[in-house]
Enzyme design. Structure first.
Site, PDB file in Angstrom:
ATOM      1  N   GLU A 232       8.485   3.144  14.319  1.00 23.36           N
ATOM      2  CA  GLU A 232       8.934   3.516  13.131  1.00 23.36           C
ATOM      3  C   GLU A 232       9.019   5.072  13.143  1.00 23.36           C
ATOM      4  OE1 GLU A 232       7.674   1.240   9.562  1.00 23.36           O
ATOM      5  OE2 GLU A 232       9.163  -0.789  10.957  1.00 23.36           O
TER       6      GLU A 232
ATOM      7  N   ASN B 163       0.803  -0.983  -0.006  1.00 18.55           N
ATOM      8  CA  ASN B 163       0.109  -0.177   0.148  1.00 18.55           C
ATOM      9  C   ASN B 163       0.551   1.331   0.179  1.00 18.55           C
ATOM     10  OD1 ASN B 163       1.066  -0.294   2.939  1.00 18.55           O
ATOM     11  ND2 ASN B 163      -1.275   0.050   3.015  1.00 18.55           N
TER      12      ASN B 163
ATOM     13  N   GLU C 296       4.631  -3.864  12.070  1.00 17.10           N
ATOM     14  CA  GLU C 296       3.227  -2.680  11.734  1.00 17.10           C
ATOM     15  C   GLU C 296       3.011  -3.253  10.989  1.00 17.10           C
ATOM     16  OE1 GLU C 296       4.005   0.850  12.722  1.00 17.10           O
ATOM     17  OE2 GLU C 296       5.474   0.746  13.358  1.00 17.10           O
TER      18      GLU C 296
ATOM     19  N   CYS D 172      -3.241   1.780   6.769  1.00 16.65           N
ATOM     20  CA  CYS D 172      -3.427   1.184   7.926  1.00 16.65           C
ATOM     21  C   CYS D 172      -4.239   1.879   8.904  1.00 16.65           C
ATOM     22  CB  CYS D 172      -2.152   0.346   8.708  1.00 16.65           C
ATOM     23  SG  CYS D 172      -0.997   2.006   8.234  1.00 16.65           S
TER      24      CYS D 172
HETATM   25  P1  NAP Z   1       0.692  -8.790   3.743  1.00 16.79           P
HETATM   26  O1  NAP Z   1      -0.115  -9.510   2.996  1.00 16.79           O
HETATM   27  O2  NAP Z   1       0.860  -9.258   5.286  1.00 16.79           O
HETATM   28  O3  NAP Z   1       1.529  -8.866   3.717  1.00 16.79           O
HETATM   29  C1  NAP Z   1       2.798  -8.080   3.727  1.00 16.79           C
HETATM   30  C2  NAP Z   1       4.282  -8.247   3.548  1.00 16.79           C
HETATM   31  O4  NAP Z   1       4.531 -10.071   3.884  1.00 16.79           O
HETATM   32  C3  NAP Z   1       4.077  -8.902   1.732  1.00 16.79           C
HETATM   33  O5  NAP Z   1       5.185  -8.472   1.122  1.00 16.79           O
HETATM   34  C4  NAP Z   1       4.098  -9.941   1.741  1.00 16.79           C
HETATM   35  O6  NAP Z   1       4.164 -10.769   0.539  1.00 16.79           O
HETATM   36  C5  NAP Z   1       4.616 -10.726   3.208  1.00 16.79           C
HETATM   37  N1  NAP Z   1       4.089 -12.263   2.478  1.00 16.79           N
HETATM   38  C6  NAP Z   1       3.363 -13.164   3.474  1.00 16.79           C
HETATM   39  N2  NAP Z   1       3.011 -13.508   3.773  1.00 16.79           N
HETATM   40  C7  NAP Z   1       4.490 -14.855   3.487  1.00 16.79           C
HETATM   41  C8  NAP Z   1       5.022 -14.939   4.350  1.00 16.79           C
HETATM   42  N3  NAP Z   1       4.584 -16.639   4.886  1.00 16.79           N
HETATM   43  N4  NAP Z   1       6.593 -15.149   4.529  1.00 16.79           N
HETATM   44  C9  NAP Z   1       7.046 -13.675   4.708  1.00 16.79           C
HETATM   45  N5  NAP Z   1       6.716 -12.879   3.865  1.00 16.79           N
HETATM   46  C10 NAP Z   1       4.930 -12.941   3.436  1.00 16.79           C
HETATM   47  O7  NAP Z   1      -0.701  -7.868   3.823  1.00 16.79           O
HETATM   48  P2  NAP Z   1      -0.926  -6.810   3.237  1.00 16.79           P
HETATM   49  O8  NAP Z   1      -1.930  -6.866   2.153  1.00 16.79           O
HETATM   50  O9  NAP Z   1       0.516  -6.250   1.755  1.00 16.79           O
HETATM   51  O10 NAP Z   1      -0.674  -4.619   3.289  1.00 16.79           O
HETATM   52  C11 NAP Z   1      -1.787  -4.468   3.733  1.00 16.79           C
HETATM   53  C12 NAP Z   1      -2.082  -4.753   5.749  1.00 16.79           C
HETATM   54  O11 NAP Z   1      -0.172  -4.488   6.116  1.00 16.79           O
HETATM   55  C13 NAP Z   1      -3.095  -4.316   6.182  1.00 16.79           C
HETATM   56  O12 NAP Z   1      -3.585  -4.912   7.187  1.00 16.79           O
HETATM   57  C14 NAP Z   1      -2.216  -2.633   6.521  1.00 16.79           C
HETATM   58  O13 NAP Z   1      -2.518  -2.431   7.777  1.00 16.79           O
HETATM   59  C15 NAP Z   1      -1.603  -3.807   6.939  1.00 16.79           C
HETATM   60  N6  NAP Z   1      -0.694  -2.197   6.904  1.00 16.79           N
HETATM   61  C16 NAP Z   1       0.455  -1.122   8.313  1.00 16.79           C
HETATM   62  C17 NAP Z   1       1.424  -0.478   8.457  1.00 16.79           C
HETATM   63  C18 NAP Z   1       1.764  -0.295   9.510  1.00 16.79           C
HETATM   64  O14 NAP Z   1       2.760   0.893   9.933  1.00 16.79           O
HETATM   65  N7  NAP Z   1       0.956  -0.893  11.051  1.00 16.79           N
HETATM   66  C19 NAP Z   1       1.240   0.117   6.754  1.00 16.79           C
HETATM   67  C20 NAP Z   1       0.523  -0.889   6.496  1.00 16.79           C
HETATM   68  C21 NAP Z   1       0.195  -1.747   5.985  1.00 16.79           C
HETATM   69  P3  NAP Z   1       3.660 -10.807  -1.057  1.00 16.79           P
HETATM   70  O15 NAP Z   1       2.911  -9.434  -0.873  1.00 16.79           O
HETATM   71  O16 NAP Z   1       4.724 -10.783  -2.049  1.00 16.79           O
HETATM   72  O17 NAP Z   1       2.663 -12.161  -0.983  1.00 16.79           O
END
Ligand code: NAP
Length: 492
Positions: free
Chosen positions: A470, A164, A262, A296
Site C-alpha cells: 500500500e 488502530n 496487511e 502493526c
Molecule cells: P481484526 O480483528 O482482524 O479486524 C480487522 C477488521 O476485520 C475489522 O474491521 C473487523 O471488524 C473485521 N472482521 C473481523 N471478523 C470479520 C469477518 N468474519 N468478516 C469480515 N470482517 C471481519 O483486527 P483488529 O483488531 O481490528 O486490528 C489489529 C490488527 O491489525 C493487528 O494484528 C495489527 O497488526 C493489524 N494491522 C496491520 C496493519 C498492516 O498494515 N499490516 C495495519 C494496521 C493493523 P470488527 O472490528 O467490526 O469486528
C-alpha cells in the site's frame, strides 16, 4: 442503554460530520438494530451506528456494481480532481476529524492530527498517480505481431479495515482504488466507525458520485460473508489480524478474487553496541509507544547488544517515566488508553508471563485503576526469547528487552517468528547495516529510525504479515488488472 441522539465531541466546528448512519448508494441509511460505540478513555457510550446485515451489504454491492461502469469512464484527470478536492476537505477539517478519532479510538489529539495528515496524503498521492497509470508497448515476438498492455480497474473492491488507524487504513486503500477507477465498499471496524463515516461525508462534499464509495457498518461476520463470496466483488483488501485475514482470504479464493493482506507484525528492534544511543532511544519511544503500542509496525521485541545494554535500559526507563498518560482529548497527553478490556488483559498477560520466565520489571507493569482502559507504559529487562512478549504481537505499551552478544544471534532471534512486517536496526557500522538489512525477513526496515511510514513508500509485509503493498507507486498495482492486446498486422 439509552443512546445519545446526536453525539458531538466538544468543540466540533461541523457537528454534521458525526454520522450515526451508514452510506449506501449515496443514501444515509439506518436500521433498527444498532451497535454502540464507546470512548475507551471513559467507557462512556458515544453513540451508535446501524448494525447492518447481509441484506444491506448486498445493496451496497449492487450500488457499487451499478456505478462502476460510469466511474471507470471518468477520465483520469476527472477522478484526480475529485480526489484532490477530497484531500483538501480532509485537511481543512483536521481538527474535527482528529477529535472524532480521539473520542472513539483513544489516541492523543496530537497523534490524531498527524493521522489526519497521513490519511490525506494517500488521497493526494493517488490523485497524482491516477494520471500515471501507463501501460506498455512491447516489442513483438514475431514480425506480424504488435503487443500492447493496458491497465484497467479490477472492479468493485471491498476494503475491510481495523480500528488502530481509523482514517489512514481506509484512505490507503480507497485512494488508489478510486484513482484506478474502481468503486468501493468499506467495512470499518465496529469500534471506530465514526471516523470512516466522517471521511465518506467529506468525499460526497468533494463531488464523489453516489455509489462510488459505500460504508457498511455492523457486525463483521454477516457483512464479511457477503463480501468474500459475492461474484461482483473483484477484490478484497484487508488490514487486520493474521487470523481473520487468513480466514477471509481462504474464502475469497473460492471465487478467485484478488486479495491483498496487511496483517499483524512482530517487529524486532535491534540495537548494536556501536549505535548512537540517543538515536536508538528516540526510535524506541517513537516506535513502541505511538498509539499506545497499538500499531502493526510497533517495535515488539527489543534485542540489545551486551555492551550498550545497561545504558539503553536506563535511558529508556527515564524516557518512559516522562510519558504523560491520560485521555487523548487533553492537550499534552502522550499516551492514551488501550482500545478495550481485552487489550488490557493481553498486556497484563504478557507482563506476567515475561516476569514468570525470568524478566525483571523496571517500570510500569499494570493497568491504571479507574475509568477507561489505561495501562502504565512498561519496561521489562532480561526478557527471554521464549516469552509471549517475543512470540506474539503485544499491541500495548510494554517494552521487553532481550540481551544478545553477536550479530548472528540477533539475526537468528529477529527472524524467529512467523511475522515479517517491519524491523528496526540501530548501528553506525556501514557493512553491518548492509549485512543485517539483507538478512532480516521482513517487508520494511527502519535503519537508525523508528518511524518508517509515508505515502511515497511501499508498506507491506512478507511471511504471515501478508502480501501486496500500500502507498507508493506500487499501491496502484493492487487495483489494476493487466490486459494484453496482441495484434496481427498484415504486411503491405
Ligand atoms: P481484526 O480483528 O482482524 O479486524 C480487522 C477488521 O476485520 C475489522 O474491521 C473487523 O471488524 C473485521 N472482521 C473481523 N471478523 C470479520 C469477518 N468474519 N468478516 C469480515 N470482517 C471481519 O483486527 P483488529 O483488531 O481490528 O486490528 C489489529 C490488527 O491489525 C493487528 O494484528 C495489527 O497488526 C493489524 N494491522 C496491520 C496493519 C498492516 O498494515 N499490516 C495495519 C494496521 C493493523 P470488527 O472490528 O467490526 O469486528
Amino acid at each position: 442503554m439509552r443512546l445519545p441522539e446526536a453525539w458531538e465531541p466538544v468543540g466540533l466546528v461541523r457537528p454534521e460530520l458525526v454520522r450515526q448512519t451508514a452510506l449506501i448508494g449515496g443514501e444515509w441509511v439506518s436500521s433498527d438494530r444498532k451497535l454502540t460505540v464507546t470512548d475507551p478513555a471513559t467507557g462512556a457510550c458515544l453513540g451508535s451506528v446501524p448494525d447492518l446485515g447481509s441484506e444491506a451489504t448486498l445493496q451496497a454491492v449492487a450500488a457499487a456494481s451499478a456505478t462502476f461502469p460510469a466511474w471507470r469512464q471518468h477520465s483520469a484527470p476527472e477522478r484526480a480532481a475529485i480526489l484532490h478536492r477530497w484531500h483538501d476537505l480532509i485537511q481543512a477539517h483536521t481538527e474535527d476529524l482528529a477529535r472524532i478519532m480521539t473520542s472513539e479510538q483513544g489516541k492523543p489529539l496530537g497523534e490524531a492530527r498527524g493521522e489526519v495528515a497521513y490519511a490525506a496524503s494517500f488521497i493526494k498521492w493517488f490523485a497524482e498517480e491516477a494520471r500515471r497509470t501507463y501501460g506498455d508497448v512491447i516489442p513483438g515476438h514475431a514480425r506480424d505481431k504488435r503487443l500492447v498492455v493496458m491497465r484497467e480497474p479490477v472492479g468493485v473492491v471491498a476494503a475491510i479495515t481495523p480500528w488502530n488507524f481509523p482514517l489512514a487504513m481506509i484512505t490507503r486503500k480507497v485512494g488508489p482504488a478510486l484513482a484506478a477507477g474502481c468503486t468501493v465498499i468499506v467495512k470499518p471496524s465496529d469500534l471506530t466507525p465514526f471516523s470512516a463515516l466522517a471521511l465518506a461525508f467529506l468525499a460526497r462534499e468533494a463531488g464523489l458520485p453516489d455509489g462510488v464509495l459505500n460504508v457498511v457498518t455492523g457486525t463483521a461476520a454477516p457483512i464479511g460473508d457477503v463480501l468474500v463470496s459475492h461474484p461482483d466483488i473483484a477484490k478484497i483488501s484487508f488490514t487486520g489480524s493474521t487470523g481473520v485475514g487468513t480466514m477471509l482470504a481462504t474464502r475469497a479464493m473460492a471465487s478467485v478474487k484478488r486479495v491483498s493482506l496487511e496483517l499483524g507484525g512482530n517487529a524486532p528492534f535491534i540495537v548494536f553496541d556501536d549505535a548512537d544511543l540517543g538515536e536508538a532511544l528516540n526510535g524506541a519511544v517513537a516506535s513502541k509507544f505511538r498509539n499506545a503500542g497499538q500499531t502493526c509496525v510497533c517495535a515488539n521485541r527489543f534485542f540489545v547488544q551486551a555492551g550498550i545494554y545497561d545504558r539503553f535500559v536506563d535511558g529508556l526507563a527515564e524516557r518512559i517515566d516522562a510519558i504523560r498518560v491520560g485521555a487523548g482529548l487533553i492537550e499534552g497527553v502522550d499516551l492514551g488508553p488501550l482500545i478495550n478490556e481485552a487489550a488490557i488483559a493481553k498486556s497484563s498477560g504478557h507482563v506476567a508471563d515475561a516476569l514468570h520466565k525470568g524478566g525483571t520489571l523496571v517500570t510500569g507493569g499494570r493497568a491504571i485503576d479507574g475509568a477507561g482502559h489505561f495501562f502504565k507504559p512498561t519496561l521489562i529487562r532480561d526478557v527471554t526469547p521464549d516469552a509471549l512478549l517475543c512470540r506474539e504481537e503485544t499491541f500495548g505499551p510494554v517494552a521487553g528487552i532481550v540481551r544478545f552478544d553477536t550479530e548472528a544471534q540477533a539475526i537468528t532471534m529477529a527472524n524467529d517468528t512467523t511475522a515479517g512486517l517491519a524491523a528496526y536496526l540501530f548501528t553506525r557500522d556501514l557493512s553491518r547495516s548492509h549485512r543485517v538489512t539483507e538478512a532480516l525477513q521482513c517487508g520494511m526496515i527502519g535503519l537508525n529510525t523508528g518511524l518508517i511510514s509515508s505515502e511515497v513508500a511501499p508498506f507491506g509485509g512478507v511471511k504471515q504479515s501478508g502480501f501486496g503493498r500500500e502507498g507508493s507507486r506500487y499501491g496502484m498495482d493492487e487495483y489494476l488488472n493487466l490486459k494484453l492486446v496482441c495484434t496481427s498486422v498484415a504486411p503491405i
